[in-house]
Design a protein around this motif. Structure first.
Motif, mmCIF file in Angstrom:
data_model
loop_
_atom_site.group_PDB
_atom_site.id
_atom_site.type_symbol
_atom_site.label_atom_id
_atom_site.label_comp_id
_atom_site.label_asym_id
_atom_site.label_seq_id
_atom_site.Cartn_x
_atom_site.Cartn_y
_atom_site.Cartn_z
ATOM 1 N N HIS A 38 0.817 -1.213 0.000
ATOM 2 C CA HIS A 38 0.000 0.000 0.000
ATOM 3 C C HIS A 38 0.855 1.270 0.000
ATOM 4 O O HIS A 38 0.306 2.381 -0.032
ATOM 5 N N LEU A 39 2.169 1.109 0.030
ATOM 6 C CA LEU A 39 3.078 2.255 0.094
ATOM 7 C C LEU A 39 4.105 2.225 -1.032
ATOM 8 O O LEU A 39 5.233 2.688 -0.866
ATOM 9 N N MET A 40 3.709 1.704 -2.188
ATOM 10 C CA MET A 40 4.686 1.472 -3.249
ATOM 11 C C MET A 40 5.417 2.732 -3.690
ATOM 12 O O MET A 40 6.596 2.689 -4.040
ATOM 13 N N ASN A 41 4.742 3.866 -3.689
ATOM 14 C CA ASN A 41 5.408 5.096 -4.114
ATOM 15 C C ASN A 41 6.423 5.611 -3.097
ATOM 16 O O ASN A 41 7.147 6.571 -3.371
ATOM 17 N N ALA A 42 6.484 4.976 -1.938
ATOM 18 C CA ALA A 42 7.467 5.383 -0.924
ATOM 19 C C ALA A 42 8.784 4.626 -1.068
ATOM 20 O O ALA A 42 9.789 5.038 -0.501
ATOM 21 N N TRP A 43 8.781 3.525 -1.815
ATOM 22 C CA TRP A 43 9.954 2.643 -1.840
ATOM 23 C C TRP A 43 10.791 2.827 -3.098
ATOM 24 O O TRP A 43 10.273 3.160 -4.171
ATOM 25 N N PHE A 44 12.074 2.542 -2.953
ATOM 26 C CA PHE A 44 12.979 2.460 -4.103
ATOM 27 C C PHE A 44 13.059 1.025 -4.606
ATOM 28 O O PHE A 44 13.330 0.782 -5.774
ATOM 29 N N SER A 45 12.815 0.052 -3.726
ATOM 30 C CA SER A 45 12.785 -1.347 -4.149
ATOM 31 C C SER A 45 11.655 -2.055 -3.418
ATOM 32 O O SER A 45 11.236 -1.618 -2.338
ATOM 33 N N THR A 46 11.172 -3.128 -4.011
ATOM 34 C CA THR A 46 10.078 -3.885 -3.425
ATOM 35 C C THR A 46 10.443 -5.364 -3.398
ATOM 36 O O THR A 46 10.792 -5.934 -4.437
ATOM 37 N N PRO A 47 10.433 -5.987 -2.231
ATOM 38 C CA PRO A 47 10.775 -7.414 -2.184
ATOM 39 C C PRO A 47 9.698 -8.258 -2.847
ATOM 40 O O PRO A 47 8.510 -7.968 -2.740
ATOM 41 N N ARG A 48 10.126 -9.293 -3.542
ATOM 42 C CA ARG A 48 9.186 -10.280 -4.050
ATOM 43 C C ARG A 48 8.759 -11.177 -2.877
ATOM 44 O O ARG A 48 9.533 -11.376 -1.937
ATOM 45 N N LEU A 49 7.554 -11.701 -2.940
ATOM 46 C CA LEU A 49 7.084 -12.653 -1.943
ATOM 47 C C LEU A 49 7.017 -14.010 -2.623
ATOM 48 O O LEU A 49 6.247 -14.194 -3.568
ATOM 49 N N ALA A 50 7.842 -14.958 -2.176
ATOM 50 C CA ALA A 50 7.893 -16.298 -2.763
ATOM 51 C C ALA A 50 7.289 -17.290 -1.786
ATOM 52 O O ALA A 50 7.870 -17.572 -0.734
ATOM 53 N N VAL A 51 6.101 -17.804 -2.114
ATOM 54 C CA VAL A 51 5.400 -18.769 -1.274
ATOM 55 C C VAL A 51 5.604 -20.141 -1.911
ATOM 56 O O VAL A 51 4.996 -20.454 -2.935
ATOM 57 N N LEU A 52 6.480 -20.938 -1.314
ATOM 58 C CA LEU A 52 6.943 -22.181 -1.939
ATOM 59 C C LEU A 52 6.656 -23.385 -1.047
ATOM 60 O O LEU A 52 6.485 -23.248 0.160
ATOM 61 N N ALA A 60 17.877 -18.436 -8.712
ATOM 62 C CA ALA A 60 18.617 -17.777 -7.627
ATOM 63 C C ALA A 60 18.492 -16.266 -7.665
ATOM 64 O O ALA A 60 18.435 -15.608 -6.616
ATOM 65 N N THR A 61 18.438 -15.678 -8.872
ATOM 66 C CA THR A 61 18.337 -14.222 -8.971
ATOM 67 C C THR A 61 17.018 -13.708 -8.404
ATOM 68 O O THR A 61 16.948 -12.592 -7.898
ATOM 69 N N ILE A 62 15.964 -14.529 -8.490
ATOM 70 C CA ILE A 62 14.675 -14.134 -7.912
ATOM 71 C C ILE A 62 14.663 -14.403 -6.409
ATOM 72 O O ILE A 62 14.177 -13.582 -5.625
ATOM 73 N N MET A 63 15.209 -15.540 -6.004
ATOM 74 C CA MET A 63 15.226 -15.883 -4.575
ATOM 75 C C MET A 63 15.960 -14.823 -3.770
ATOM 76 O O MET A 63 15.558 -14.488 -2.645
ATOM 77 N N SER A 64 17.028 -14.276 -4.313
ATOM 78 C CA SER A 64 17.800 -13.277 -3.570
ATOM 79 C C SER A 64 17.046 -11.962 -3.406
ATOM 80 O O SER A 64 17.425 -11.127 -2.590
ATOM 81 N N ARG A 65 15.983 -11.781 -4.168
ATOM 82 C CA ARG A 65 15.166 -10.575 -4.091
ATOM 83 C C ARG A 65 13.853 -10.828 -3.353
ATOM 84 O O ARG A 65 12.958 -9.990 -3.404
ATOM 85 N N SER A 66 13.727 -11.971 -2.707
ATOM 86 C CA SER A 66 12.426 -12.395 -2.188
ATOM 87 C C SER A 66 12.384 -12.589 -0.677
ATOM 88 O O SER A 66 13.378 -12.978 -0.057
ATOM 89 N N ILE A 67 11.194 -12.326 -0.121
ATOM 90 C CA ILE A 67 10.819 -12.812 1.196
ATOM 91 C C ILE A 67 10.263 -14.217 0.943
ATOM 92 O O ILE A 67 9.296 -14.371 0.199
ATOM 93 N N VAL A 68 10.866 -15.233 1.522
ATOM 94 C CA VAL A 68 10.483 -16.617 1.214
ATOM 95 C C VAL A 68 9.672 -17.211 2.360
ATOM 96 O O VAL A 68 10.096 -17.180 3.524
#
Length: 399
Positions: free
Chosen positions: A80-94, A203-211
């Protein structure tokens, strides 16, 4: 708890204002939340609101841990605060097996995030076009992602878009025809994105993710049955309040700089900074809970991280050198091939040889040379001193 610089945009690593500004005078337990209310934005207690979202999601999802549930709630709020961030973590539900609750996590997420786009097998072109409309930016929820990345060739276009969209300002270039002319356009890719799937992701996605690693329910574990007509109005009330609260804290969130745990730096700071900022702005128990969740996730990822092939080669060579100051290429190859469980006997169907060894080591600035052995022979080989810098940079400190 926090440090805010009004003259500097924190972006990916934002922070908090502390309990006073977060209205944390009356802390509320994360596990004992009240039913949804509809107060004015000015009177919304961020901690109490996150508590209620936590309680709502916990009714329908059997999380693998309390840290996972905390991370999920904070990720929802950060969307809900996307315009406040410079980066956004991906959410990986595995999960390792089907039927572990991955889709339910995405379904509940879709009820609580802004402008959800719940998708299965959508093409990269479709998602890119939707995301490029930044004034109507969706929160992308991509289920069954393993059907794409689980294939031998994967989908490089989708992976590139997911990776690029992690940072604000990244674009994907496209060509199109207009009246017989080839024109170009740059499409923005910045958007919050959650994925559900089996196994792991690149791996490139996992390193950018909340897992979040889901698992099948054990005997005695249960979850309330989700019934859209009954539960969606409750979720809508929470979503509206979350949007109002996010709007009220936006100006602080976009310049905040969170104090992160010592183990979190570089990309880890990009990933966890926005979530810890949300927690700090909520106050009460959330700042501590967020840092515990972040530390647990980062240390667990490091512990289970498989080294690259090059790093494994450096580690094995470090072991085989022992106290020697030089090794012939032939001796080094012999030692590498002694271990049947190591990959050196089957690199894409071929055993490692002197040429392949030289190519792999050259990436680290290491080259073979003519060495003089104690018996007077002068074969090709490697000197220990050539490895010192690479061992220091790419192997664990304990080596």
């Amino acid at each position: 708890m926090i440090e805010v610089s009004p003259n500097e945009r924190a972006g990916a690593a934002p922070t908090a204002t502390g309990p006073d500004d977060a209205k944390a005078a009356s802390p509320v337990s994360l596990t004992n939340a009240n039913q949804p209310k509809t107060p004015d934005a000015a009177s919304i207690d961020g901690a109490e609101l996150l508590n209620r979202i936590h309680a709502f999601a916990d009714r329908f999802i059997c999380y693998p841990s309390e840290q996972a549930s905390i991370s999920h709630v904070l990720w929802i709020a950060h969307a809900h605060l996307m315009n406040a961030w410079f980066s956004t973590p991906r959410l990986a539900v595995l999960s390792p097996e089907p039927g572990s609750g991955k889709s339910r996590v995405l379904e509940i997420t879709a009820l609580l995030v802004p402008n959800p786009l719940l998708s299965v097998l959508s093409t990269p072109a479709f998602i890119l076009r939707r995301v490029s409309d930044q004034d109507n930016r969706p929160t992308v929820l991509y289920d069954e992602i393993d059907t794409i990345f689980g294939q031998p060739r994967g989908n490089e276009e989708l992976r590139g878009m997911i990776n690029a969209g992690y940072r604000r300002g990244a674009t994907v270039g496209r060509c199109y025809m207009d009246k017989g002319k080839v024109l170009t356009e740059e499409l923005e890719t910045f958007a919050a994105l959650a994925m559900g799937g089996l196994g792991n992701l690149p791996a490139t996605i996992m390193s950018r993710s909340i897992v979040i690693r889901m698992r099948k329910r054990a005997a005695g574990e249960s979850a309330e049955r989700f019934q859209p007509r009954t539960h969606e109005p409750e979720a809508d009330a929470l979503k509206i309040q979350l949007a109002d609260w996010a709007a009220s804290i936006f100006s602080v969130a976009e310049v905040a700089q969170p104090v992160l745990p010592d183990c979190i730096a570089d990309r880890g700071a990009d990933v966890w900074g926005p979530l810890i900022t949300v927690a700090d702005l909520a106050g009460a128990a959330w700042p501590d809970a967020a840092r515990i969740a972040a530390t647990d996730a980062v240390l667990s990822a490091k512990a289970s991280e498989s080294p690259s092939l090059g790093a494994q080669l450096l580690a094995d060579i470090n072991t085989y050198f022992g106290d020697a100051d030089r090794l012939t290429t032939a001796d080094l190859l012999g030692k590498l091939l002694e271990d049947d469980e190591a990959p050196w006997g089957d690199l894409r169907g071929r055993r490692i040889d002197a040429r392949k060894l030289a190519v792999m080591l050259r990436e680290y600035g290491i080259r073979s040379c003519t060495i003089r052995m104690p018996n007077g022979t002068t074969p090709k080989g490697y000197k220990r001193e050539e490895f010192h810098d690479a061992w220091k940079r790419y192997l664990p400190v304990s080596r």
